[in-house]
Design a protein around this motif. Structure first.
Motif, PDB file in Angstrom:
ATOM      1  N   GLN A  48       7.315  16.072  18.326  1.00  0.00           N
ATOM      2  CA  GLN A  48       6.411  15.465  19.235  1.00  0.00           C
ATOM      3  C   GLN A  48       6.788  15.815  20.797  1.00  0.00           C
ATOM      4  O   GLN A  48       5.670  16.359  21.440  1.00  0.00           O
ATOM      5  N   SER A  49       7.792  15.975  21.061  1.00  0.00           N
ATOM      6  CA  SER A  49       8.329  16.369  22.536  1.00  0.00           C
ATOM      7  C   SER A  49       7.900  17.783  22.745  1.00  0.00           C
ATOM      8  O   SER A  49       7.619  18.414  23.653  1.00  0.00           O
ATOM      9  N   CYS A  50       8.083  18.757  21.633  1.00  0.00           N
ATOM     10  CA  CYS A  50       7.797  20.073  21.590  1.00  0.00           C
ATOM     11  C   CYS A  50       6.141  20.300  21.875  1.00  0.00           C
ATOM     12  O   CYS A  50       5.804  21.256  22.771  1.00  0.00           O
ATOM     13  N   PHE A  51       5.288  19.347  21.160  1.00  0.00           N
ATOM     14  CA  PHE A  51       4.045  19.556  21.231  1.00  0.00           C
ATOM     15  C   PHE A  51       3.812  19.066  22.880  1.00  0.00           C
ATOM     16  O   PHE A  51       2.778  19.981  23.212  1.00  0.00           O
ATOM     17  N   LEU A  52       3.981  18.035  23.103  1.00  0.00           N
ATOM     18  CA  LEU A  52       3.712  17.572  24.345  1.00  0.00           C
ATOM     19  C   LEU A  52       3.951  18.613  25.565  1.00  0.00           C
ATOM     20  O   LEU A  52       3.300  18.519  26.513  1.00  0.00           O
ATOM     21  N   TYR A  53       5.276  19.385  25.326  1.00  0.00           N
ATOM     22  CA  TYR A  53       5.447  20.139  26.330  1.00  0.00           C
ATOM     23  C   TYR A  53       4.529  21.442  26.577  1.00  0.00           C
ATOM     24  O   TYR A  53       4.568  21.743  27.593  1.00  0.00           O
ATOM     25  N   CYS A  54       3.749  21.583  25.554  1.00  0.00           N
ATOM     26  CA  CYS A  54       2.799  22.811  25.627  1.00  0.00           C
ATOM     27  C   CYS A  54       1.701  22.341  26.681  1.00  0.00           C
ATOM     28  O   CYS A  54       0.991  23.240  27.223  1.00  0.00           O
ATOM     29  N   SER A  55       1.512  21.180  26.926  1.00  0.00           N
ATOM     30  CA  SER A  55       0.328  20.783  27.566  1.00  0.00           C
ATOM     31  C   SER A  55       0.850  20.961  29.404  1.00  0.00           C
ATOM     32  O   SER A  55       0.131  20.754  30.177  1.00  0.00           O
ATOM     33  N   LEU A  56       1.794  21.269  29.650  1.00  0.00           N
ATOM     34  CA  LEU A  56       2.495  21.752  30.871  1.00  0.00           C
ATOM     35  C   LEU A  56       1.646  22.979  31.424  1.00  0.00           C
ATOM     36  O   LEU A  56       1.608  23.354  32.486  1.00  0.00           O
ATOM     37  N   TYR A  57       1.341  23.864  30.451  1.00  0.00           N
ATOM     38  CA  TYR A  57       0.649  25.054  30.620  1.00  0.00           C
ATOM     39  C   TYR A  57      -0.713  24.999  31.048  1.00  0.00           C
ATOM     40  O   TYR A  57      -1.302  23.769  30.734  1.00  0.00           O
ATOM     41  N   PRO A  58      -1.143  26.016  31.922  1.00  0.00           N
ATOM     42  CA  PRO A  58      -2.769  25.852  32.090  1.00  0.00           C
ATOM     43  C   PRO A  58      -3.676  25.621  31.238  1.00  0.00           C
ATOM     44  O   PRO A  58      -3.158  26.068  29.930  1.00  0.00           O
ATOM     45  N   GLU A  59      -4.720  25.038  31.185  1.00  0.00           N
ATOM     46  CA  GLU A  59      -5.802  25.092  30.357  1.00  0.00           C
ATOM     47  C   GLU A  59      -6.148  26.501  29.611  1.00  0.00           C
ATOM     48  O   GLU A  59      -6.274  27.437  30.352  1.00  0.00           O
ATOM     49  N   ASN A  60      -6.148  26.451  28.162  1.00  0.00           N
ATOM     50  CA  ASN A  60      -6.386  27.724  27.492  1.00  0.00           C
ATOM     51  C   ASN A  60      -5.574  28.995  27.881  1.00  0.00           C
ATOM     52  O   ASN A  60      -5.827  30.023  27.619  1.00  0.00           O
ATOM     53  N   TYR A  61      -4.353  28.737  28.197  1.00  0.00           N
ATOM     54  CA  TYR A  61      -3.431  29.607  28.680  1.00  0.00           C
ATOM     55  C   TYR A  61      -2.699  30.155  27.302  1.00  0.00           C
ATOM     56  O   TYR A  61      -2.285  29.270  26.386  1.00  0.00           O
ATOM     57  N   ILE A  62      -2.422  31.457  27.198  1.00  0.00           N
ATOM     58  CA  ILE A  62      -1.841  31.998  25.968  1.00  0.00           C
ATOM     59  C   ILE A  62      -0.451  32.088  26.162  1.00  0.00           C
ATOM     60  O   ILE A  62       0.119  32.381  27.436  1.00  0.00           O
ATOM     61  N   ILE A  63       0.450  31.086  25.367  1.00  0.00           N
ATOM     62  CA  ILE A  63       1.740  31.064  25.641  1.00  0.00           C
ATOM     63  C   ILE A  63       2.702  31.757  24.669  1.00  0.00           C
ATOM     64  O   ILE A  63       2.335  31.692  23.382  1.00  0.00           O
ATOM     65  N   SER A  64       3.712  32.668  25.105  1.00  0.00           N
ATOM     66  CA  SER A  64       4.561  33.164  24.598  1.00  0.00           C
ATOM     67  C   SER A  64       5.437  32.328  23.493  1.00  0.00           C
ATOM     68  O   SER A  64       6.004  31.409  24.125  1.00  0.00           O
ATOM     69  N   ARG A  65       5.417  32.556  22.327  1.00  0.00           N
ATOM     70  CA  ARG A  65       6.223  31.556  21.307  1.00  0.00           C
ATOM     71  C   ARG A  65       7.839  31.761  21.909  1.00  0.00           C
ATOM     72  O   ARG A  65       8.649  30.658  21.920  1.00  0.00           O
ATOM     73  N   GLU A  66       8.227  32.914  22.228  1.00  0.00           N
ATOM     74  CA  GLU A  66       9.916  32.890  22.606  1.00  0.00           C
ATOM     75  C   GLU A  66       9.908  32.249  24.003  1.00  0.00           C
ATOM     76  O   GLU A  66      11.036  31.378  24.083  1.00  0.00           O
ATOM     77  N   GLU A  67       8.965  32.388  25.027  1.00  0.00           N
ATOM     78  CA  GLU A  67       9.010  31.584  25.966  1.00  0.00           C
ATOM     79  C   GLU A  67       9.105  29.816  25.877  1.00  0.00           C
ATOM     80  O   GLU A  67      10.035  29.176  26.341  1.00  0.00           O
ATOM     81  N   LEU A  68       8.186  29.610  24.930  1.00  0.00           N
ATOM     82  CA  LEU A  68       8.250  28.080  24.648  1.00  0.00           C
ATOM     83  C   LEU A  68       9.761  27.744  23.880  1.00  0.00           C
ATOM     84  O   LEU A  68      10.087  26.812  24.334  1.00  0.00           O
ATOM     85  N   VAL A  69      10.038  28.490  23.094  1.00  0.00           N
ATOM     86  CA  VAL A  69      11.390  28.149  22.312  1.00  0.00           C
ATOM     87  C   VAL A  69      12.844  27.999  23.248  1.00  0.00           C
ATOM     88  O   VAL A  69      13.274  27.183  23.399  1.00  0.00           O
ATOM     89  N   GLU A  70      12.754  29.186  24.453  1.00  0.00           N
ATOM     90  CA  GLU A  70      13.690  29.033  25.593  1.00  0.00           C
ATOM     91  C   GLU A  70      13.593  27.719  26.206  1.00  0.00           C
ATOM     92  O   GLU A  70      14.609  27.205  26.504  1.00  0.00           O
ATOM     93  N   TYR A  71      12.364  27.269  26.681  1.00  0.00           N
ATOM     94  CA  TYR A  71      12.134  26.241  27.276  1.00  0.00           C
ATOM     95  C   TYR A  71      12.790  25.017  26.417  1.00  0.00           C
ATOM     96  O   TYR A  71      13.372  23.950  26.956  1.00  0.00           O
TER      97      TYR A  71
END
Length: 400
Positions: A48-71
């Motif tokens: 759940q925390s991992c999911f919520l973290y994605c909302s810190l990016y801008p709307e409709n932003y394409i997020i790198s999987r590797e960058e997310l995992v690093e965070y």
């Protein structure tokens, strides 16, 4: 509920969903409540925390999987273990979020959060401990003092046009754990008082800003676990890190510092260190072996003046990712022999004299070294990037 086939479980889920929205009024809130039901069904607080973290990016932003995992590694959502184990856990969670339609798959390397799912996540974090997310909306100055509530947990002001952080802004955010300021490329200065009341700050990312110095108040952030200054090309001063004993990640990639930060030798919990710095005049070879927890070490391999002589990376027994350059063949041979049987997952090794000129990039699998008085040498291998912020090549063989 994807993949659930038991009728009793579906009936139970239907009852829970009805209870969730029975007393809710308002279309938007009802939608969020229904989507929150899917979030609650994840059942695992870390996911759940991992999911919520994605909302810190801008709307409709394409997020790198590797960058997310690093965070997520920095946030310790993925627990402890080797870096490869943490990457595997992170990608497993990403796959689950995709399979549950909480994230959208863009391609093999990227995901996206639908704006409705992002709004749902921000709705969930609209009460304390709260998120304040103002990413990618064209801000030229930080939110006013009144917006920095004492119950803020994570703040994202990434990808804006903030020019400065003025002295009159010193938010009292005692529980703030994450502050993301990266990609404010116009940001030139941060006041000394800004971090004064952020005693719980754990993650600080100021990457790709135009700052020339980091305020001395950073030295007092004793709970800081990740300090990311990646791509701060004009940064020439980093204060003492002596008191930051909790620090696990220090990224100084392509900053303009000439000497390693004072107190680096005290960071015994450091697992990630990026010293890929062209301006660095001397490699801290006496300090590096003391950082015995290092799993990732990146050095500047194209330096024409800094030598690794005297540093034996084989002493760092937990090292999984390594990028370095040897100028003496005997040192290179000793290291390649010492790592046989070790589980290095990614490495780039260069054996070349200081005069040698060569190019290294993520798509090239052959590197040509040219040096006056030395025959051409070929470094061949194959590689894979671990992150959009990391450029590593897995070298299978080196011919000199």
């Amino acid at each position: 509920m994807k993949g659930i086939y038991d009728v009793a479980e579906w009936r139970n889920a239907l009852r829970e969903l009805r209870d969730h929205v029975r007393s809710v009024k308002g279309t938007d809130v009802e939608i969020y409540k229904r989507l929150k039901f899917s979030f609650d069904r994840l059942g695992d607080l870390k996911i759940q925390s991992c999911f919520l973290y994605c909302s810190l990016y801008p709307e409709n932003y394409i997020i790198s999987r590797e960058e997310l995992v690093e965070y997520w590694i920095d946030e310790e959502f993925l627990g402890t273990g080797s870096r490869q184990e943490l990457y595997d856990r992170g990608h497993t969670i990403l796959n689950r979020l995709e399979n549950n339609s909480l994230l959208e798959k863009v391609d093999r390397d990227n995901v996206k959060m639908h704006d409705v799912m992002r709004d749902t996540a921000l709705y969930i974090k609209s009460s304390g401990p709260r998120f304040m997310v103002k990413s990618g909306i064209g801000l030229k100055e930080l939110p006013s003092k009144q917006e920095w509530g004492e119950d803020l947990e994570k703040v994202s002001i990434m990808m804006n046009n903030v020019l400065e952080i003025p002295p009159n802004l010193s938010p009292k955010c005692e529980v703030l754990s994450t502050l993301l300021l990266q990609n404010n490329k116009s940001l030139q200065s941060i006041s000394e008082s800004f971090f004064q009341h952020m005693h719980s700050l754990s993650i600080l990312d100021i990457s790709y800003t135009n700052i020339e110095q980091l305020p001395n108040s950073v030295s007092k952030l004793e709970k800081l676990k990740a300090l990311v200054l990646h791509g701060c090309y004009n940064l020439r001063y980093v204060p003492s890190l002596e008191k930051l004993e909790a620090l696990r990640k220090l990224d100084l990639y392509h900053t303009a510092i000439e000497k390693e930060p004072e107190g680096l030798e005290m960071l015994s919990n450091l697992t990630y260190l990026n010293l890929c710095i062209q301006s660095l005049k001397k490699l801290p070879v006496a300090i590096l072996p003391r950082l015995f927890c290092l799993q990732c070490l990146v050095l500047y391999v194209k330096s024409s003046s800094v030598e690794m002589n005297g540093f034996d990376p084989a002493r760092l027994t937990k090292l999984e990712i390594f990028q370095g350059r040897f100028t003496e063949l005997i040192d290179f041979n000793a290291y390649t022999k010492s790592i046989q049987g070790q589980e290095l997952t990614s490495y780039l090794l260069v054996m070349a004299q200081l005069k040698a000129k060569f190019k290294v990039n993520e798509v090239t699998t052959k590197f040509k070294l040219k040096c006056d008085g030395v025959r051409d040498s070929i470094v061949s291998g194959t590689g894979k990037n671990h992150s959009s912020r990391q450029r590593y090549d897995r070298i299978k063989s080196i011919l000199c």
